[in-house]
Design a protein around this motif. Structure first.
Motif, PDB file in Angstrom:
ATOM      1  N   TYR A 195       0.700  -1.503   0.492  1.00  0.00           N
ATOM      2  CA  TYR A 195       0.157   0.451   0.008  1.00  0.00           C
ATOM      3  C   TYR A 195       0.627   1.280   0.241  1.00  0.00           C
ATOM      4  O   TYR A 195       0.175   2.550   0.072  1.00  0.00           O
ATOM      5  N   GLY A 196       1.905   1.253  -0.024  1.00  0.00           N
ATOM      6  CA  GLY A 196       3.234   2.177  -0.143  1.00  0.00           C
ATOM      7  C   GLY A 196       3.037   2.998   1.322  1.00  0.00           C
ATOM      8  O   GLY A 196       3.212   4.484   1.002  1.00  0.00           O
ATOM      9  N   VAL A 197       2.733   2.624   2.682  1.00  0.00           N
ATOM     10  CA  VAL A 197       2.961   3.150   3.055  1.00  0.00           C
ATOM     11  C   VAL A 197       3.886   3.257   4.400  1.00  0.00           C
ATOM     12  O   VAL A 197       3.765   2.197   4.961  1.00  0.00           O
ATOM     13  N   ASP A 198       4.837   3.920   4.318  1.00  0.00           N
ATOM     14  CA  ASP A 198       5.890   3.573   5.027  1.00  0.00           C
ATOM     15  C   ASP A 198       6.625   4.829   6.288  1.00  0.00           C
ATOM     16  O   ASP A 198       7.345   4.380   6.428  1.00  0.00           O
ATOM     17  N   GLN A 199       5.352   5.523   6.577  1.00  0.00           N
ATOM     18  CA  GLN A 199       5.882   6.538   6.802  1.00  0.00           C
ATOM     19  C   GLN A 199       5.661   6.530   8.639  1.00  0.00           C
ATOM     20  O   GLN A 199       4.903   7.215   8.623  1.00  0.00           O
ATOM     21  N   VAL A 200       5.493   5.516   9.070  1.00  0.00           N
ATOM     22  CA  VAL A 200       4.671   4.781  10.565  1.00  0.00           C
ATOM     23  C   VAL A 200       5.965   4.157  11.394  1.00  0.00           C
ATOM     24  O   VAL A 200       7.009   4.355  11.523  1.00  0.00           O
ATOM     25  N   THR A 201       5.565   5.260  12.316  1.00  0.00           N
ATOM     26  CA  THR A 201       5.570   5.313  14.156  1.00  0.00           C
ATOM     27  C   THR A 201       5.278   4.334  15.089  1.00  0.00           C
ATOM     28  O   THR A 201       4.155   4.039  14.571  1.00  0.00           O
ATOM     29  N   PHE A 202       6.358   3.022  15.204  1.00  0.00           N
ATOM     30  CA  PHE A 202       5.347   1.844  15.056  1.00  0.00           C
ATOM     31  C   PHE A 202       5.747   1.584  16.742  1.00  0.00           C
ATOM     32  O   PHE A 202       6.654   2.423  17.703  1.00  0.00           O
ATOM     33  N   VAL A 203       3.973   1.326  17.804  1.00  0.00           N
ATOM     34  CA  VAL A 203       4.181   0.908  19.224  1.00  0.00           C
ATOM     35  C   VAL A 203       3.247   0.313  19.499  1.00  0.00           C
ATOM     36  O   VAL A 203       2.756  -1.059  19.165  1.00  0.00           O
ATOM     37  N   PRO A 204       4.431  -0.737  20.192  1.00  0.00           N
ATOM     38  CA  PRO A 204       4.323  -2.236  20.775  1.00  0.00           C
ATOM     39  C   PRO A 204       3.767  -2.465  21.700  1.00  0.00           C
ATOM     40  O   PRO A 204       2.997  -1.815  22.601  1.00  0.00           O
ATOM     41  N   TYR A 205       2.462  -2.910  21.744  1.00  0.00           N
ATOM     42  CA  TYR A 205       1.483  -3.553  22.938  1.00  0.00           C
ATOM     43  C   TYR A 205       1.703  -4.793  23.189  1.00  0.00           C
ATOM     44  O   TYR A 205       0.680  -5.530  21.920  1.00  0.00           O
ATOM     45  N   GLU A 206       1.518  -5.281  24.030  1.00  0.00           N
ATOM     46  CA  GLU A 206       1.447  -6.522  24.124  1.00  0.00           C
ATOM     47  C   GLU A 206       0.589  -7.676  24.255  1.00  0.00           C
ATOM     48  O   GLU A 206       0.162  -8.946  24.622  1.00  0.00           O
ATOM     49  N   ASP A 207      -0.783  -6.458  24.231  1.00  0.00           N
ATOM     50  CA  ASP A 207      -2.199  -7.136  24.031  1.00  0.00           C
ATOM     51  C   ASP A 207      -3.082  -7.667  22.992  1.00  0.00           C
ATOM     52  O   ASP A 207      -3.326  -8.309  23.208  1.00  0.00           O
ATOM     53  N   PHE A 208      -1.815  -7.817  22.086  1.00  0.00           N
ATOM     54  CA  PHE A 208      -2.604  -7.852  21.004  1.00  0.00           C
ATOM     55  C   PHE A 208      -4.314  -7.730  20.282  1.00  0.00           C
ATOM     56  O   PHE A 208      -5.244  -8.353  19.945  1.00  0.00           O
ATOM     57  N   GLY A 209      -4.698  -6.609  20.373  1.00  0.00           N
ATOM     58  CA  GLY A 209      -5.749  -5.759  20.844  1.00  0.00           C
ATOM     59  C   GLY A 209      -6.285  -5.931  21.319  1.00  0.00           C
ATOM     60  O   GLY A 209      -7.623  -5.310  21.197  1.00  0.00           O
ATOM     61  N   GLY A 210      -5.888  -6.394  22.636  1.00  0.00           N
ATOM     62  CA  GLY A 210      -6.400  -5.694  23.773  1.00  0.00           C
ATOM     63  C   GLY A 210      -7.382  -4.200  24.132  1.00  0.00           C
ATOM     64  O   GLY A 210      -7.354  -3.422  23.295  1.00  0.00           O
ATOM     65  N   PRO A 211      -7.056  -4.520  25.335  1.00  0.00           N
ATOM     66  CA  PRO A 211      -7.197  -2.875  26.063  1.00  0.00           C
ATOM     67  C   PRO A 211      -6.780  -1.703  25.926  1.00  0.00           C
ATOM     68  O   PRO A 211      -7.067  -0.685  25.883  1.00  0.00           O
ATOM     69  N   ASP A 212      -5.369  -2.030  25.900  1.00  0.00           N
ATOM     70  CA  ASP A 212      -4.688  -1.206  26.233  1.00  0.00           C
ATOM     71  C   ASP A 212      -5.001  -1.477  24.232  1.00  0.00           C
ATOM     72  O   ASP A 212      -4.233   0.613  24.766  1.00  0.00           O
ATOM     73  N   THR A 213      -4.332  -2.086  23.533  1.00  0.00           N
ATOM     74  CA  THR A 213      -4.566  -1.543  22.856  1.00  0.00           C
ATOM     75  C   THR A 213      -5.722  -0.306  21.771  1.00  0.00           C
ATOM     76  O   THR A 213      -5.629   0.323  21.293  1.00  0.00           O
ATOM     77  N   VAL A 214      -6.751  -0.946  22.196  1.00  0.00           N
ATOM     78  CA  VAL A 214      -7.931  -0.407  21.892  1.00  0.00           C
ATOM     79  C   VAL A 214      -7.506   1.087  22.768  1.00  0.00           C
ATOM     80  O   VAL A 214      -8.447   2.000  22.150  1.00  0.00           O
ATOM     81  N   LYS A 215      -7.597   0.832  23.764  1.00  0.00           N
ATOM     82  CA  LYS A 215      -7.107   2.684  24.863  1.00  0.00           C
ATOM     83  C   LYS A 215      -6.344   3.898  23.634  1.00  0.00           C
ATOM     84  O   LYS A 215      -6.406   4.934  23.665  1.00  0.00           O
ATOM     85  N   ALA A 216      -5.078   2.687  22.967  1.00  0.00           N
ATOM     86  CA  ALA A 216      -4.417   4.176  22.657  1.00  0.00           C
ATOM     87  C   ALA A 216      -4.450   4.266  21.658  1.00  0.00           C
ATOM     88  O   ALA A 216      -4.758   5.419  20.877  1.00  0.00           O
ATOM     89  N   LEU A 217      -5.675   3.509  20.820  1.00  0.00           N
ATOM     90  CA  LEU A 217      -6.536   4.369  19.853  1.00  0.00           C
ATOM     91  C   LEU A 217      -7.298   5.390  19.898  1.00  0.00           C
ATOM     92  O   LEU A 217      -7.063   5.613  19.539  1.00  0.00           O
ATOM     93  N   VAL A 218      -8.454   5.245  20.808  1.00  0.00           N
ATOM     94  CA  VAL A 218      -8.991   6.023  21.489  1.00  0.00           C
ATOM     95  C   VAL A 218      -9.040   7.148  21.284  1.00  0.00           C
ATOM     96  O   VAL A 218      -9.165   8.234  21.807  1.00  0.00           O
ATOM     97  N   ASP A 219      -7.904   6.835  22.463  1.00  0.00           N
ATOM     98  CA  ASP A 219      -6.911   8.600  23.057  1.00  0.00           C
ATOM     99  C   ASP A 219      -6.649   8.956  22.075  1.00  0.00           C
ATOM    100  O   ASP A 219      -5.548  10.255  22.503  1.00  0.00           O
ATOM    101  N   ASN A 220      -6.226   8.421  21.018  1.00  0.00           N
ATOM    102  CA  ASN A 220      -5.296   9.023  20.045  1.00  0.00           C
ATOM    103  C   ASN A 220      -4.023   8.949  20.413  1.00  0.00           C
ATOM    104  O   ASN A 220      -2.979   9.610  19.581  1.00  0.00           O
ATOM    105  N   THR A 221      -3.338   7.983  21.278  1.00  0.00           N
ATOM    106  CA  THR A 221      -2.255   7.474  21.264  1.00  0.00           C
ATOM    107  C   THR A 221      -1.167   7.234  20.075  1.00  0.00           C
ATOM    108  O   THR A 221       0.252   7.304  19.532  1.00  0.00           O
ATOM    109  N   VAL A 222      -1.879   6.557  19.332  1.00  0.00           N
ATOM    110  CA  VAL A 222      -2.189   5.671  17.459  1.00  0.00           C
ATOM    111  C   VAL A 222      -3.158   6.470  17.085  1.00  0.00           C
ATOM    112  O   VAL A 222      -4.351   6.341  17.505  1.00  0.00           O
TER     113      VAL A 222
END
Length: 312
Positions: A195-222
């Protein structure tokens, strides 16, 4: 999603290539053969339905078992067995003879370098792959449980995002996902090459799409996150799954896997009817009922779905 993803990690499926996607224990050994008229402990006509060791799989197992019971089949259940390294041998030795599977992950079990990505192509390859173990698959459902690139609905609306490729319009961006996502074929490498999307800062979360990942998305951390398509959070948090027109992520449709010895037109008719009705939205609702505040049993949730679908 944490319980679900942990179950999947145990399945041992690895994504290979730039455009190929991946995939509570019962007391005692549920995969061990029992004494009786047949290896599984029942008569030769008994359908023994198994499941992986995560809630969604048990719900699907209940759906299969109850649908078959309603049509007069003699059915037993052995749920929460474990990964494919246990379920495939259990199917072969008769400990179980039917289990709900996911077509892409199952194909990867047999061929880690598989290149098929669409439902039709994966199903076609899978038919031949499982036959070597005297197993059979029936029609797959529309329902899929797989990785997805997800954004908030507000972010999607504000930036005109509908597909993964649209992320090129909001680069640079921050993406949250499990640590392995940085190297998986459908993760950052595929996002760049397909898809040509290569300007990405990666933030790892250990919960595999769980609450921590969802919270980061909702609060715009990612701004983007890898979240499974049957996560109840998709509806609860008003999230948007971006379309994948290039099939970066391989199909992961729910599909019945069974021992060829029990394959009959009557069995196929019942399970095909379930597959014809089951959608991804249904899986979200079912998981929410079982894993959410209601804490409904898998048995109850499955029975209610079958009644609503006109199959019980």
């Amino acid at each position: 999603m944490n319980i679900l993803k942990k179950g999947r990690v145990a399945l041992g499926v690895i994504a290979v290539g730039a455009v190929v996607a991946l995939a509570g224990c019962a007391q005692g050994d549920p995969t061990a053969p029992e004494t009786g008229d047949a290896a599984g402990g029942g008569s030769s006509s008994t359908i023994i339905v198994g499941s992986f060791a995560f809630p969604e799989s048990e719900i699907l197992g209940e759906i299969y078992a109850q649908a078959l019971t309603a049509k007069g089949f003699d059915v037993q259940t052995k749920f929460n067995i474990g990964p494919r390294q246990q379920t495939i041998p259990a199917l072969q030795d008769g400990s179980i003879n039917l289990i709900p599977e996911y077509n892409g992950n199952l194909l990867a079990y047999y061929d880690t370098a598989f290149t098929q990505r669409t439902t039709e192509d994966v199903d076609s390859a899978l038919t031949d792959a499982v036959a070597a173990d005297e197993l059979t698959v029936y029609s797959s459902a529309e329902a899929e449980d797989k990785d997805a690139y997800v954004v908030t609905s507000d972010y999607a609306t504000a930036n005109g995002l509908t597909s993964i490729g649209d992320l090129s319009k909001v680069q640079p961006l921050t993406l949250g996902a499990n640590p392995q996502f940085a190297e998986l074929g459908y993760g950052l490498p595929g996002l760049a090459s397909v898809y040509g999307v290569d300007q990405v800062t990666f933030v790892p979360y250990e919960d595999f799409g769980g609450p921590d990942t969802v919270k980061a998305l909702v609060d715009n951390t990612v701004q983007v996150a890898d979240i499974y398509t049957t996560s109840p959070a998709l509806k609860a948090e008003n999230l948007t799954v971006l379309e994948d027109p290039e099939n970066l992520i391989a199909a992961q449709n729910v599909i019945p896997l069974l021992s060829s010895s029990i394959d009959t037109p009557e069995l196929k008719e019942v399970l095909d009817a379930v597959s014809a009705k089951l959608t991804t939205d249904d899986l979200i609702t079912l998981r929410d009922r079982v894993e959410g505040d209601e804490q409904a049993s898998a048995n109850t949730a499955a029975a209610d779905w079958l009644k609503e679908a006109g199959l019980l």
